[in-house]
Design a protein around this motif. Structure first.
Motif, PDB file in Angstrom:
ATOM      1  N   TRP A 140       0.381   5.424  17.569  1.00  0.00           N
ATOM      2  CA  TRP A 140      -0.848   4.657  17.295  1.00  0.00           C
ATOM      3  C   TRP A 140      -1.252   4.794  15.830  1.00  0.00           C
ATOM      4  CZ3 TRP A 140      -5.852   5.669  15.661  1.00  0.00           C
ATOM      5  CH2 TRP A 140      -6.826   4.724  15.947  1.00  0.00           C
ATOM      6  N   ILE A 141      -1.209   6.036  15.313  1.00  0.00           N
ATOM      7  CA  ILE A 141      -1.562   6.253  13.903  1.00  0.00           C
ATOM      8  C   ILE A 141      -0.553   5.557  12.994  1.00  0.00           C
ATOM      9  CG2 ILE A 141      -1.886   7.997  12.090  1.00  0.00           C
ATOM     10  CD1 ILE A 141      -2.780   9.941  14.358  1.00  0.00           C
ATOM     11  N   PHE A 142       0.731   5.617  13.348  1.00  0.00           N
ATOM     12  CA  PHE A 142       1.760   4.927  12.570  1.00  0.00           C
ATOM     13  C   PHE A 142       1.455   3.426  12.498  1.00  0.00           C
ATOM     14  CE2 PHE A 142       5.643   2.406  12.388  1.00  0.00           C
ATOM     15  CZ  PHE A 142       6.312   2.956  11.301  1.00  0.00           C
ATOM     16  N   LEU A 143       1.101   2.829  13.637  1.00  0.00           N
ATOM     17  CA  LEU A 143       0.806   1.393  13.646  1.00  0.00           C
ATOM     18  C   LEU A 143      -0.438   1.068  12.817  1.00  0.00           C
ATOM     19  CD1 LEU A 143       1.573   0.321  17.337  1.00  0.00           C
ATOM     20  CD2 LEU A 143       2.935  -0.088  15.278  1.00  0.00           C
ATOM     21  N   LYS A 144      -1.408   1.961  12.817  1.00  0.00           N
ATOM     22  CA  LYS A 144      -2.591   1.752  11.977  1.00  0.00           C
ATOM     23  C   LYS A 144      -2.193   1.767  10.495  1.00  0.00           C
ATOM     24  CE  LYS A 144      -5.974   1.114  14.814  1.00  0.00           C
ATOM     25  NZ  LYS A 144      -6.722  -0.164  14.787  1.00  0.00           N
ATOM     26  N   MET A 145      -1.278   2.662  10.138  1.00  0.00           N
ATOM     27  CA  MET A 145      -0.783   2.695   8.764  1.00  0.00           C
ATOM     28  C   MET A 145      -0.021   1.408   8.439  1.00  0.00           C
ATOM     29  SD  MET A 145       0.484   6.592   8.066  1.00  0.00           S
ATOM     30  CE  MET A 145      -0.713   7.859   7.634  1.00  0.00           C
ATOM     31  N   PHE A 146       0.789   0.938   9.391  1.00  0.00           N
ATOM     32  CA  PHE A 146       1.526  -0.317   9.211  1.00  0.00           C
ATOM     33  C   PHE A 146       0.544  -1.472   9.003  1.00  0.00           C
ATOM     34  CE2 PHE A 146       3.528  -4.171  10.828  1.00  0.00           C
ATOM     35  CZ  PHE A 146       4.756  -4.153  10.184  1.00  0.00           C
ATOM     36  N   GLU A 147      -0.472  -1.477   9.820  1.00  0.00           N
ATOM     37  CA  GLU A 147      -1.516  -2.515   9.766  1.00  0.00           C
ATOM     38  C   GLU A 147      -2.226  -2.520   8.421  1.00  0.00           C
ATOM     39  OE1 GLU A 147      -5.614  -2.634  12.133  1.00  0.00           O
ATOM     40  OE2 GLU A 147      -3.893  -2.577  13.485  1.00  0.00           O
ATOM     41  N   ASN A 148      -2.328  -1.355   7.801  1.00  0.00           N
ATOM     42  CA  ASN A 148      -3.049  -1.217   6.532  1.00  0.00           C
ATOM     43  C   ASN A 148      -2.120  -1.166   5.319  1.00  0.00           C
ATOM     44  OD1 ASN A 148      -6.201  -0.639   6.915  1.00  0.00           O
ATOM     45  ND2 ASN A 148      -5.094   0.133   8.702  1.00  0.00           N
ATOM     46  N   GLY A 149      -0.885  -1.590   5.491  1.00  0.00           N
ATOM     47  CA  GLY A 149       0.029  -1.726   4.355  1.00  0.00           C
ATOM     48  C   GLY A 149       0.612  -0.439   3.828  1.00  0.00           C
ATOM     49  N   LEU A 150       0.566   0.635   4.625  1.00  0.00           N
ATOM     50  CA  LEU A 150       1.092   1.919   4.166  1.00  0.00           C
ATOM     51  C   LEU A 150       2.497   2.208   4.689  1.00  0.00           C
ATOM     52  CD1 LEU A 150      -2.068   4.218   4.398  1.00  0.00           C
ATOM     53  CD2 LEU A 150      -1.045   3.237   2.351  1.00  0.00           C
ATOM     54  N   VAL A 151       3.075   1.248   5.424  1.00  0.00           N
ATOM     55  CA  VAL A 151       4.433   1.403   5.945  1.00  0.00           C
ATOM     56  C   VAL A 151       5.286   0.269   5.399  1.00  0.00           C
ATOM     57  CG1 VAL A 151       5.887   1.463   8.011  1.00  0.00           C
ATOM     58  CG2 VAL A 151       3.590   2.474   8.073  1.00  0.00           C
ATOM     59  N   PHE A 152       6.457   0.611   4.865  1.00  0.00           N
ATOM     60  CA  PHE A 152       7.363  -0.433   4.395  1.00  0.00           C
ATOM     61  C   PHE A 152       8.806   0.041   4.556  1.00  0.00           C
ATOM     62  CE2 PHE A 152       6.814   2.283   0.733  1.00  0.00           C
ATOM     63  CZ  PHE A 152       8.005   2.224   0.012  1.00  0.00           C
ATOM     64  N   LYS A 153       9.716  -0.921   4.519  1.00  0.00           N
ATOM     65  CA  LYS A 153      11.135  -0.609   4.649  1.00  0.00           C
ATOM     66  C   LYS A 153      11.849  -1.078   3.403  1.00  0.00           C
ATOM     67  CE  LYS A 153      14.701  -0.495   8.204  1.00  0.00           C
ATOM     68  NZ  LYS A 153      15.125  -0.953   9.545  1.00  0.00           N
ATOM     69  N   ASP A 154      12.781  -0.249   2.924  1.00  0.00           N
ATOM     70  CA  ASP A 154      13.477  -0.592   1.689  1.00  0.00           C
ATOM     71  C   ASP A 154      14.859   0.042   1.710  1.00  0.00           C
ATOM     72  OD1 ASP A 154      13.890  -1.673  -0.806  1.00  0.00           O
ATOM     73  OD2 ASP A 154      12.743  -0.140  -1.887  1.00  0.00           O
ATOM     74  N   LYS A 155      15.772  -0.578   1.001  1.00  0.00           N
ATOM     75  CA  LYS A 155      17.099   0.010   0.844  1.00  0.00           C
ATOM     76  C   LYS A 155      17.046   0.915  -0.374  1.00  0.00           C
ATOM     77  CE  LYS A 155      20.789  -2.298   1.965  1.00  0.00           C
ATOM     78  NZ  LYS A 155      21.424  -1.411   2.974  1.00  0.00           N
ATOM     79  N   ALA A 156      17.542   2.117  -0.204  1.00  0.00           N
ATOM     80  CA  ALA A 156      17.432   3.070  -1.315  1.00  0.00           C
ATOM     81  C   ALA A 156      18.503   4.134  -1.197  1.00  0.00           C
ATOM     82  CB  ALA A 156      16.055   3.727  -1.311  1.00  0.00           C
TER      83      ALA A 156
END
Length: 801
Positions: free
Chosen positions: A137-153
């Protein structure tokens, strides 16, 4: 009397548990105290003595606080997801759920055997679906607020564990789990934007009572620096290379640039590069190295000059060469640096190796011998020449850069965004769905928890693919947005996820509608005192502060910081003075100590062995000394008298000891508190008797350290109720003062004698008593007394000529 530790300790542990003696109740009319320890990872090996010391400190504080009338919350739980359990499950062909449950049961029995006053009604397990529902739930809240992203690195990858590791989990180029070498690998990575919270995490440190070295480590890990972004043109190309530097005042001394081997500009302008094959070969070599290996200051400097591309120094328009080198990383800063060899050690060594010009721009050193990193007068620097104040020089060059649109003032952080996925089974499933039409779609909140599927094969897939990727029934799903065919994310969260908010769940562990009730959060938070290991202050402590501050920002928790106070215990070393390890054969098993001596002996020893905050070696002889302490306390019953008051002979000693123990506990000076009690015991035995009033006080101040034997004696003496619920002792400040004190007698500042005088002696009385001493009278005979000085309670000085 012979004390039966085994029988007595089990008796009182059962009584405490059956009576719920240490269960915290939500009671807004009572002052709360929330004590938190780092919950353990339940490994198959069980507890070690380090756990005992880590928990014993706040155990003493918590027992004392209850006696002082506080409503104490002292919870325990288990941080149970993670690689060690999964690896063991693979090895033994047992499901991680079974392994975890067995380990938790083993740990719980061991913890209870020590007699810790944890609230066992609030136990949490991060692998429980009702718990990780709220992690998701907390992870999804972070996703909802732009704090989760995916990138190639390029990531830290452990070939042994087949998993991506964060910087924090791969310090020193070694996997934190298996301790094997980590390599760099290009992968798709989920990140949490912890860098967005860098300033808030730094500001929060101003509001808390953390040990200075804990604050310093957090500040250094975040690594905030102020400087300038500077743009260098590339000759003949409409392209700029941007660098970040904390020393823009040295720009006139920048004689070359270095970019990361992975910098995209290389491929973009490969047609203009004359030695592309050479660059490609160097890039291949770099890919084999870990980030740790690439960034070591003392390693050999390697690199390749890019033939065909040149940069333009923006302050003097000089053409300078561009190199690639492994010590520049794309993940740090801009992936490019300006090199000022006269004033940077690494740049100096690089320039010497490759024959690059070195221009001195700050007076003060000898650049023929070495780089000069200090301050001084600016030279060879155009409009900066003659300036001697570094800050003035920096301000002036930034003003120039901004005026010419060549750069601007900037801030950078050493801390990187948090790599947040693992390619393993035993972790929280990441609640994300991939849809060809809708893209990345979060799992709806009402579908949480997204449960781990039951599987038998936990082996990671090829190239580190998650075992979940093989489970079609899990992977194939319906997109919540378009209802079309979609696939679930198959990576799981890192072990740090569940530990980033566990202290909140303790407050309301059975709540199924929210992670914790708002009113209970207001009452219990913040944690009043958190104790843990120094090894977690740049990982768990930063992560949990980040999660908590995010929850504060979205209105889910009442205060900005989760922990009001954070302390740390020192390591328990082996008897040989080295860190305990199975390979060295110097590990001490706490269960064996309890079997032989009892829990009270172990508890008292880990607190008596030395300064609580420093490392100390295990000493079997000192353990036996603590066994004597427990036996001597128990045998006081044989010299007990009926008087309810303090005896005249021991009244002052009792008040002094109560005061010292009271204050020392708060300062984590457990060793000196126990030593003071030992001294008092000696006085009692010298006197030959102890009154009931004295016994009562002694048992109270001893109870936080050795609760079993003291509860037994409390009952034997017929005192009311449980000792655990008794009121803490008070002391009279006046009775803590000595009736007589020792002072020094000096003649002309030199010590000649020492005497005992009444603590209430006047200046005249003290001086006269000093002069009446035969040795002093002889020394001043026939001489003129110039001055007589009395420093109250300390000395008499007679000045003669």
């Amino acid at each position: 009397m012979i004390y039966n530790a085994k029988k007595t300790e089990r008796k009182w542990q059962d009584i405490w548990e059956e009576g719920g003696v240490f269960h915290a109740k939500y009671n807004i009319d009572k002052q709360k105290f929330y004590a938190l320890v780092e919950f353990p990872y339940p490994s198959g090996a069980g507890m070690h003595v380090g756990h005992i010391k880590a928990y014993a400190g706040l155990e003493v504080i918590s027992r004392k606080r209850r006696m002082q009338g506080y409503n104490v919350l002292f919870p325990i739980g288990f941080d149970a997801f993670g690689l060690p359990t999964e690896n063991y499950a693979i090895k033994t062909n047992l499901h991680p759920r079974i392994v975890t449950d067995n380990n938790i049961e083993k740990f719980s029995e061991q913890l209870k055997r020590i007699g810790f006053s944890f609230d066992w009604s609030r136990v949490i397990d991060t692998t429980d679906e009702n718990y990780y529902k709220w992690t998701q739930w907390i992870f999804l809240k972070m996703f909802e607020n732009g704090l989760v992203f995916k990138d190639k690195a390029l990531v830290n990858y452990c070939p042994s564990c087949k998993v991506v590791l964060s910087n924090e989990d791969s310090q020193g180029g070694k996997c934190d789990i298996c301790h094997n070498d980590v390599v760099q690998k290009s992968k798709d990575v989920w990140y949490l934007r912890i860098t967005e919270y860098a300033d808030k995490l730094l500001e929060g440190l101003e509001e808390v009572d953390f040990l200075p070295n804990i604050k310093l480590q957090q500040v250094n890990w975040i690594g905030k620096s102020t400087g300038a972004f500077v743009r260098f043109d590339i000759k003949g190309i409409d392209e700029k290379l941007q660098v970040y530097t904390t020393r823009p005042d040295t720009l006139f001394g920048a004689t070359f640039m270095v970019i990361a081997p992975e910098h995209p500009i290389i491929n973009k302008y490969s047609e203009k590069i004359e030695n592309m094959a050479q660059l490609q070969e160097y890039r291949k070599e770099c890919a084999k190295k870990t980030e740790f290996e690439r960034t070591q200051l003392n390693k050999d400097k390697t690199g390749v000059k890019i033939e065909g591309l040149k940069a333009i120094n923006p302050v003097n328009n000089e053409e300078i060469p561009i190199y690639i080198s492994d010590y520049v990383m794309m993940g740090y800063g801009t992936g490019a640096i300006m090199a000022v060899p006269a004033h940077d050690e690494r740049d100096y060594e690089f320039a010497k190796k490759f024959g690059i010009e070195i221009i001195e721009v700050i007076k003060g050193g000898d650049i023929e011998k070495e780089a000069y990193p200090g301050d001084g007068e600016m030279i060879n620097s155009g409009f900066l020449n003659g300036l001697t104040n570094k800050n003035d020089s920096i301000d002036k060059v930034i003003e120039f850069l901004e005026e010419k649109n060549l750069g601007e003032k900037g801030v950078q952080y050493k801390m990187k965004d948090w790599a947040f996925n693992r390619q393993r089974y035993w972790g929280e499933p990441i609640p994300i769905i991939h849809c060809e039409k809708c893209g990345i779609v979060p799992v709806p909140y009402n579908e949480l928890p997204l449960r781990l599927p039951e599987i038998k094969d936990f082996e990671p897939g090829k190239d580190g693919e998650s075992p979940l990727a093989r489970i079609e029934s899990f992977v194939n799903c319906e997109c919540p947005k378009c209802l079309g065919k979609a696939k679930r994310e198959t990576d799981t969260m890192p072990q740090w996820a569940g530990s980033s908010w566990y202290f909140l769940r303790y407050i309301d562990p059975d709540n199924n509608s929210e992670f914790a009730n708002e009113e209970k959060l207001k009452y219990w938070m913040p944690v009043d005192w958190y104790n843990g290991g120094m090894e977690h202050v740049t990982r768990h402590l930063i992560y949990s502060r980040f999660w908590y501050r995010f929850l504060y920002d979205i209105g889910q928790v009442p205060y900005k910081e989760p922990y009001a106070k954070r302390t740390a215990q020192g390591l328990i070393l082996g008897p040989d003075g080295d860190k305990m390890s199975k390979s060295k054969g110097n590990v001490v098993d706490p269960n064996e100590v309890i079997d032989e001596y009892g829990a009270d002996v172990l508890r008292s020893y880990v607190l008596f062995m030395g300064d609580y905050e420093k490392a100390a070696p295990w000493s079997e002889s000192s353990v036996k000394g603590c066994k004597r302490l427990v036996d001597r306390v128990y045998n006081l019953y044989e010299i007990l008298t009926d008087s309810k008051n303090y005896s005249k002979e021991l009244e002052s000693s009792f008040h002094k000891t109560i005061k010292k123990v009271t204050l020392d506990i708060e300062a984590l000076k457990f060793n000196t508190a126990i030593a003071a009690i030992m001294t008092l015991l000696n006085e009692i035995y010298d006197k030959g008797s102890i009154t009931k009033g004295e016994m009562k006080a002694l048992l109270i101040i001893l109870n936080p350290f050795i609760p079993h034997v003291t509860e037994e004696l409390w009952e034997m003496c017929g005192f009311d109720g449980l000792l655990a619920n008794a009121a803490w002792c008070s002391y009279d400040e006046e009775k803590c003062k000595d009736s007589e004190i020792e002072i020094v007698i000096q003649i002309c500042g030199k010590i000649r004698e020492r005497i005992m005088i009444s603590a209430n002696s006047s200046s005249e009385e003290a001086i006269e008593k000093a002069k009446s001493l035969e040795k002093i009278a002889e020394a001043i005979k026939g001489k003129t007394i110039v001055k007589e000085i009395y420093v109250s309670g300390k000395l008499v000085n007679i000045v003669v000529r």
